[in-house]
Design a protein around this motif. Structure first.
Motif, short mmCIF file in Angstrom:
data_model
loop_
_atom_site.label_atom_id
_atom_site.label_comp_id
_atom_site.label_asym_id
_atom_site.label_seq_id
_atom_site.Cartn_x
_atom_site.Cartn_y
_atom_site.Cartn_z
N LYS A 169 0.82 -1.21 0.00
CA LYS A 169 0.00 0.00 0.00
C LYS A 169 0.86 1.26 0.00
O LYS A 169 0.62 2.18 -0.77
N SER A 170 1.88 1.31 0.83
CA SER A 170 2.72 2.51 0.89
C SER A 170 3.68 2.60 -0.30
O SER A 170 4.05 3.70 -0.70
N MET A 171 4.07 1.47 -0.85
CA MET A 171 4.99 1.48 -1.99
C MET A 171 4.29 1.88 -3.29
O MET A 171 4.94 2.35 -4.21
N LYS A 172 2.99 1.70 -3.36
CA LYS A 172 2.25 2.07 -4.59
C LYS A 172 2.38 3.56 -4.89
O LYS A 172 2.34 3.95 -6.05
N ASN A 173 2.53 4.36 -3.85
CA ASN A 173 2.67 5.81 -4.07
C ASN A 173 3.99 6.16 -4.73
O ASN A 173 4.06 7.11 -5.50
N GLU A 174 5.01 5.38 -4.45
CA GLU A 174 6.35 5.67 -4.98
C GLU A 174 6.59 4.98 -6.32
O GLU A 174 7.31 5.51 -7.16
N PHE A 175 6.01 3.81 -6.52
CA PHE A 175 6.23 3.02 -7.74
C PHE A 175 4.88 2.73 -8.40
O PHE A 175 4.14 1.84 -7.97
N ALA A 176 4.60 3.45 -9.47
CA ALA A 176 3.31 3.32 -10.14
C ALA A 176 3.08 1.93 -10.72
O ALA A 176 1.95 1.45 -10.77
N PHE A 177 4.16 1.24 -11.13
CA PHE A 177 3.99 -0.08 -11.73
C PHE A 177 3.40 -1.10 -10.75
O PHE A 177 2.83 -2.11 -11.16
N LEU B 109 5.47 -7.54 -8.12
CA LEU B 109 6.82 -7.01 -8.29
C LEU B 109 7.28 -6.19 -7.07
O LEU B 109 8.28 -5.48 -7.14
N LEU B 110 6.58 -6.34 -5.96
CA LEU B 110 6.94 -5.63 -4.74
C LEU B 110 8.40 -5.88 -4.33
O LEU B 110 9.11 -4.92 -4.01
N PRO B 111 8.90 -7.12 -4.36
CA PRO B 111 10.33 -7.32 -4.01
C PRO B 111 11.28 -6.54 -4.92
O PRO B 111 12.31 -6.04 -4.45
N ALA B 112 10.95 -6.40 -6.19
CA ALA B 112 11.78 -5.62 -7.10
C ALA B 112 11.76 -4.14 -6.70
O ALA B 112 12.79 -3.46 -6.74
N ALA B 113 10.61 -3.66 -6.29
CA ALA B 113 10.50 -2.27 -5.85
C ALA B 113 11.31 -2.05 -4.58
O ALA B 113 11.95 -1.01 -4.42
N TRP B 114 11.31 -3.03 -3.67
CA TRP B 114 12.14 -2.93 -2.47
C TRP B 114 13.61 -2.81 -2.85
O TRP B 114 14.34 -2.00 -2.30
N LEU B 115 14.05 -3.65 -3.79
CA LEU B 115 15.44 -3.63 -4.22
C LEU B 115 15.81 -2.29 -4.85
O LEU B 115 16.85 -1.70 -4.53
N ILE B 116 14.96 -1.78 -5.71
CA ILE B 116 15.19 -0.47 -6.34
C ILE B 116 15.32 0.60 -5.28
O ILE B 116 16.22 1.45 -5.32
N ARG B 117 14.42 0.56 -4.30
CA ARG B 117 14.42 1.54 -3.23
C ARG B 117 15.70 1.47 -2.40
O ARG B 117 16.31 2.48 -2.08
N ILE B 118 16.14 0.26 -2.07
CA ILE B 118 17.36 0.08 -1.29
C ILE B 118 18.57 0.57 -2.07
O ILE B 118 19.44 1.27 -1.52
N LEU B 119 18.65 0.25 -3.36
CA LEU B 119 19.78 0.69 -4.18
C LEU B 119 19.81 2.20 -4.32
O LEU B 119 20.87 2.82 -4.31
#
Length: 69
Positions: free
Chosen positions: A9-17, A24-34
């Protein structure tokens, strides 16, 4: 852990995909960490430089007021 791995829910605001492809939530976590790691490296040099400048200014003030020679 919630800071490193926020909810979908909170990641949807940052990553539209994630709105269309939520698995693809784990991919978004990785992008965010990098992204965070890259920003930290960029700021590390600036922080060290700023600390050295402040330290030098303090030394000059101590010399001015004859606290040190």
């Amino acid at each position: 852990l919630q800071t490193i791995f926020p909810s979908l829910k909170s990641m949807k605001n940052e990553f539209a995909f994630l709105k269309k492809i939520p698995f693809l939530l784990p991919a978004a976590w990785l992008i965010r960490i990098l992204r965070y790691e890259k920003e930290m490296r960029k700021n590390a040099h600036k922080n060290v430089t700023d600390a050295l400048k402040i330290g030098n200014q303090r030394i000059e003030l101590m010399r001015k007021y004859k606290i040190i020679e």
